[in-house]
Motif scaffolding. Structure first.
Motif, PDB file in Angstrom:
ATOM      1  N   LYS A   1       0.837  -1.193   0.000  1.00 59.23           N
ATOM      2  CA  LYS A   1       0.000   0.000   0.000  1.00 59.23           C
ATOM      3  C   LYS A   1       0.877   1.251   0.000  1.00 59.23           C
ATOM      4  CE  LYS A   1      -3.866   2.139   2.478  1.00 59.23           C
ATOM      5  NZ  LYS A   1      -4.784   2.022   3.638  1.00 59.23           N
ATOM      6  N   GLY A   2       0.523   2.215  -0.854  1.00 56.74           N
ATOM      7  CA  GLY A   2       1.310   3.434  -0.969  1.00 56.74           C
ATOM      8  C   GLY A   2       2.262   3.419  -2.141  1.00 56.74           C
ATOM      9  N   LEU A   3       2.395   2.276  -2.818  1.00 61.88           N
ATOM     10  CA  LEU A   3       3.252   2.183  -3.991  1.00 61.88           C
ATOM     11  C   LEU A   3       2.401   2.328  -5.248  1.00 61.88           C
ATOM     12  CD1 LEU A   3       5.906   1.466  -5.503  1.00 61.88           C
ATOM     13  CD2 LEU A   3       5.253  -0.943  -5.260  1.00 61.88           C
ATOM     14  N   ARG A   4       2.847   3.164  -6.176  1.00 63.52           N
ATOM     15  CA  ARG A   4       2.166   3.313  -7.464  1.00 63.52           C
ATOM     16  C   ARG A   4       3.050   2.715  -8.556  1.00 63.52           C
ATOM     17  NH1 ARG A   4       1.899   8.745  -8.161  1.00 63.52           N
ATOM     18  NH2 ARG A   4       3.624   8.794  -9.649  1.00 63.52           N
ATOM     19  N   VAL A   5       2.483   1.793  -9.311  1.00 66.39           N
ATOM     20  CA  VAL A   5       3.187   1.140 -10.414  1.00 66.39           C
ATOM     21  C   VAL A   5       2.422   1.421 -11.695  1.00 66.39           C
ATOM     22  CG1 VAL A   5       3.995  -1.060 -11.368  1.00 66.39           C
ATOM     23  CG2 VAL A   5       3.977  -0.700  -8.885  1.00 66.39           C
ATOM     24  N   VAL A   6       3.121   1.835 -12.717  1.00 67.37           N
ATOM     25  CA  VAL A   6       2.517   2.029 -14.036  1.00 67.37           C
ATOM     26  C   VAL A   6       2.897   0.831 -14.899  1.00 67.37           C
ATOM     27  CG1 VAL A   6       2.438   3.462 -16.112  1.00 67.37           C
ATOM     28  CG2 VAL A   6       2.527   4.530 -13.837  1.00 67.37           C
ATOM     29  N   GLU A   7       1.920   0.302 -15.611  1.00 68.23           N
ATOM     30  CA  GLU A   7       2.150  -0.880 -16.444  1.00 68.23           C
ATOM     31  C   GLU A   7       1.774  -0.585 -17.878  1.00 68.23           C
ATOM     32  OE1 GLU A   7      -0.226  -4.912 -17.345  1.00 68.23           O
ATOM     33  OE2 GLU A   7       0.122  -4.556 -15.204  1.00 68.23           O
TER      34      GLU A   7
ATOM     35  N   ALA B   1       6.049   9.580 -13.944  1.00 71.94           N
ATOM     36  CA  ALA B   1       5.359  10.617 -13.187  1.00 71.94           C
ATOM     37  C   ALA B   1       6.049  10.868 -11.849  1.00 71.94           C
ATOM     38  CB  ALA B   1       3.904  10.218 -12.958  1.00 71.94           C
ATOM     39  N   PRO B   2       6.039  12.124 -11.396  1.00 66.94           N
ATOM     40  CA  PRO B   2       6.703  12.450 -10.129  1.00 66.94           C
ATOM     41  C   PRO B   2       5.904  11.947  -8.937  1.00 66.94           C
ATOM     42  CG  PRO B   2       5.564  14.362 -10.987  1.00 66.94           C
ATOM     43  CD  PRO B   2       5.440  13.292 -12.035  1.00 66.94           C
ATOM     44  N   GLY B   3       6.507  12.097  -7.783  1.00 67.50           N
ATOM     45  CA  GLY B   3       5.832  11.713  -6.547  1.00 67.50           C
ATOM     46  C   GLY B   3       6.557  10.590  -5.830  1.00 67.50           C
ATOM     47  N   GLU B   4       6.571  10.658  -4.519  1.00 66.37           N
ATOM     48  CA  GLU B   4       7.278   9.661  -3.710  1.00 66.37           C
ATOM     49  C   GLU B   4       6.710   8.262  -3.893  1.00 66.37           C
ATOM     50  OE1 GLU B   4       8.371   8.923   1.030  1.00 66.37           O
ATOM     51  OE2 GLU B   4       7.511  10.834   0.354  1.00 66.37           O
ATOM     52  N   ALA B   5       5.412   8.167  -4.170  1.00 66.88           N
ATOM     53  CA  ALA B   5       4.780   6.859  -4.301  1.00 66.88           C
ATOM     54  C   ALA B   5       5.087   6.196  -5.630  1.00 66.88           C
ATOM     55  CB  ALA B   5       3.259   6.988  -4.143  1.00 66.88           C
ATOM     56  N   GLY B   6       5.532   6.968  -6.631  1.00 64.82           N
ATOM     57  CA  GLY B   6       5.676   6.447  -7.981  1.00 64.82           C
ATOM     58  C   GLY B   6       7.101   6.114  -8.363  1.00 64.82           C
ATOM     59  N   GLY B   7       7.347   6.195  -9.668  1.00 65.86           N
ATOM     60  CA  GLY B   7       8.677   5.881 -10.170  1.00 65.86           C
ATOM     61  C   GLY B   7       8.913   4.398 -10.357  1.00 65.86           C
ATOM     62  N   ALA B   8       7.847   3.622 -10.588  1.00 69.25           N
ATOM     63  CA  ALA B   8       7.970   2.192 -10.838  1.00 69.25           C
ATOM     64  C   ALA B   8       7.189   1.867 -12.099  1.00 69.25           C
ATOM     65  CB  ALA B   8       7.438   1.385  -9.658  1.00 69.25           C
ATOM     66  N   PHE B   9       7.849   1.234 -13.060  1.00 68.45           N
ATOM     67  CA  PHE B   9       7.251   0.998 -14.372  1.00 68.45           C
ATOM     68  C   PHE B   9       7.511  -0.437 -14.813  1.00 68.45           C
ATOM     69  CE2 PHE B   9       7.656   1.798 -19.169  1.00 68.45           C
ATOM     70  CZ  PHE B   9       6.285   1.687 -19.390  1.00 68.45           C
ATOM     71  N   VAL B  10       6.466  -1.104 -15.273  1.00 72.88           N
ATOM     72  CA  VAL B  10       6.550  -2.474 -15.782  1.00 72.88           C
ATOM     73  C   VAL B  10       6.121  -2.459 -17.235  1.00 72.88           C
ATOM     74  CG1 VAL B  10       5.645  -4.823 -15.597  1.00 72.88           C
ATOM     75  CG2 VAL B  10       6.045  -3.478 -13.530  1.00 72.88           C
ATOM     76  N   THR B  11       6.925  -3.053 -18.119  1.00 70.46           N
ATOM     77  CA  THR B  11       6.594  -2.996 -19.534  1.00 70.46           C
ATOM     78  C   THR B  11       7.185  -4.168 -20.295  1.00 70.46           C
ATOM     79  OG1 THR B  11       6.594  -1.538 -21.479  1.00 70.46           O
ATOM     80  CG2 THR B  11       8.622  -1.631 -20.175  1.00 70.46           C
ATOM     81  N   ASN B  12       6.614  -4.449 -21.461  1.00 68.45           N
ATOM     82  CA  ASN B  12       7.280  -5.330 -22.418  1.00 68.45           C
ATOM     83  C   ASN B  12       7.435  -4.632 -23.767  1.00 68.45           C
ATOM     84  OD1 ASN B  12       4.615  -5.422 -23.294  1.00 68.45           O
ATOM     85  ND2 ASN B  12       4.571  -7.633 -23.591  1.00 68.45           N
ATOM     86  N   PHE B  13       7.350  -3.288 -23.750  1.00 69.84           N
ATOM     87  CA  PHE B  13       7.675  -2.520 -24.941  1.00 69.84           C
ATOM     88  C   PHE B  13       9.161  -2.682 -25.260  1.00 69.84           C
ATOM     89  CE2 PHE B  13       3.556  -0.694 -24.483  1.00 69.84           C
ATOM     90  CZ  PHE B  13       3.252  -0.030 -25.666  1.00 69.84           C
ATOM     91  N   PRO B  14       9.563  -2.486 -26.521  1.00 67.73           N
ATOM     92  CA  PRO B  14      10.966  -2.698 -26.902  1.00 67.73           C
ATOM     93  C   PRO B  14      11.940  -1.823 -26.118  1.00 67.73           C
ATOM     94  CG  PRO B  14       9.560  -2.528 -28.844  1.00 67.73           C
ATOM     95  CD  PRO B  14       8.711  -2.148 -27.668  1.00 67.73           C
TER      96      PRO B  14
END
Length: 406
Positions: A6-12, A88-101
């Protein structure tokens, strides 16, 4: 569902199995996972199996508990929004999951220029960037050539996308590890996880590589368990079970239940071995052991065997279709991991939360997948800080979409 993340933001930004599986596991542990897709859906949005109305049961299964943003990724402005979300900025963010090249508008160097401490986990096919999927990697490492019955030379691909699933779990573990390191040193990182390296590493870890380098590839064995006693057996009622006896207790209990102790002892005396002492000997002499057990199983029904198997600690499982497994209380019906929920397809059926159980924490109910674009406006406002007038302009320009394209 638990709240450990909780409190973690992940962009996929991903499709198919491995990347979405990573995001799914993170969401089931409480992370806010925001998935972006092309307007109308990405390449996996209509993937089979489908519901009666054409909705993908596959897509809604892998994207439970996530938020959905729909963007026009064919246009530079849409790709710019995706990149802004990923970094995106913010202490909760900065995590990205991808299978783009590796190269392209979501290349790590371009994203890190926006946010230097970004942690990106990138699922790949081959390590050199060439495309691959689970099935093509599986054929390359040789497993289909040792799967199947010895009298049929055709390769047999496993229907379970094992490398995808392992890679998805590994990606979640790698992301959390890199975020932990970022707390110590403040550094961003890209973690590249090719399916090919996942498969090759696993084959080496299990001894398959060393075995083949010793001089020979493993032959086909049908359902025989390599290195121990195990196989499928047909019962008197026509049912089949998978039976495995690895530990001394399992081996002893199996013989007692079937009443074959004297026959097994006679064979041990003839061969000068002790099957109880070495599971490898049971495998080595399986050609002599199997007929003894085949005859014993042929005299018993599943109703007779099931209760005594459980009492004696015998390790076994029935062969049953998925439709029958759905009512098995050990798997789905009555399993606290599952709850009956309504899904975007319009169907209501059991869905799992996090597969592990934490006795000290209360388990939350699983949450359904979003409708495509359901959270577009919310995310653009809260994560990117866009005012309502700008969000309206993006809708008017066809760069973003809400649920059902609105």
């Amino acid at each position: 569902m638990y709240d450990l993340l909780k409190g973690l933001r992940v962009v996929e930004g991903s499709a198919f199995v491995a990347g979405p599986t990573c995001g799914l596991y993170l969401a089931q542990l409480g992370a806010e996972v925001i998935r972006f897709d092309n307007i109308g859906g990405g390449p996996d949005f209509r993937r089979w199996p489908l519901s009666e109305n054409g909705a993908s049961l596959y897509w809604e299964g892998l994207n439970k508990a996530k938020k959905s943003v729909a963007l026009d990724l064919s246009r530079p402005e849409g790709r710019e929004l995706a990149a802004r979300l990923a970094a995106a900025p913010g202490e909760a963010g900065g995590a990205f999951v991808t299978n783009f090249p590796v190269e392209g508008f979501l290349a790590y160097e371009k994203l890190a220029a926006r946010r230097p401490d970004l942690v990106c986990v990138r699922v790949m096919g081959w390590a050199d960037g060439r495309p691959a999927v689970d099935y093509t990697v599986n054929s390359a490492v040789g497993l289909p050539l040792i799967t199947g019955h010895p009298d049929d030379p055709r390769p047999v691909n496993h229907v379970l996308a094992a490398w995808d699933l392992l890679t998805g779990a590994y990606a979640a573990f790698a992301l959390v590890s890199a975020l932990s390191a970022r707390q110590r040193d403040g550094q961003g990182r890209e973690v590249r996880i090719p399916l090919s390296d996942m498969a090759a590493s696993t084959m080496a870890n299990l001894g398959f590589l060393a075995e083949s380098l010793a001089g020979a590839d493993r032959p086909r064995m049908g359902n025989d368990l390599y290195g121990a006693f195990g196989r499928d057996f047909r019962l008197a009622d026509g049912r089949r079970i998978m039976l495995v006896a690895i530990t001394p207790r399992q081996w002893k209990g199996l013989q007692q239940v079937l009443g074959v102790e004297s026959e097994v002892a006679a064979l041990e005396a003839e061969l000068g071995v002790s099957f109880a002492a070495d599971e490898g000997l049971r495998f080595e002499h399986r050609g002599r052991l199997f007929p003894i057990f085949e005859a014993a199983f042929a005299r018993k029904s599943l109703d007779e065997l099931a209760p005594v198997f459980e009492a004696e600690g015998v390790c076994w499982g029935p062969y049953q279709p998925m439709s029958q497994a759905a009512s098995d209380p050990r798997l789905f019906a009555g399993n606290p991991v599952f709850a009956e929920i309504a899904h975007p397809s319009g169907r209501t059926y059991p869905a799992p939360g996090f597969a592990a159980t934490i006795p000290q924490d209360a388990r939350g109910a699983p949450r359904a997948a979003p409708r495509l674009g359901e959270h577009t406006d919310e995310v653009l406002a809260e994560v990117l800080g866009l005012p309502g007038t700008e969000i309206a302009r993006l809708h008017d320009a066809g760069l973003v979409a809400g649920p059902e394209g609105r």
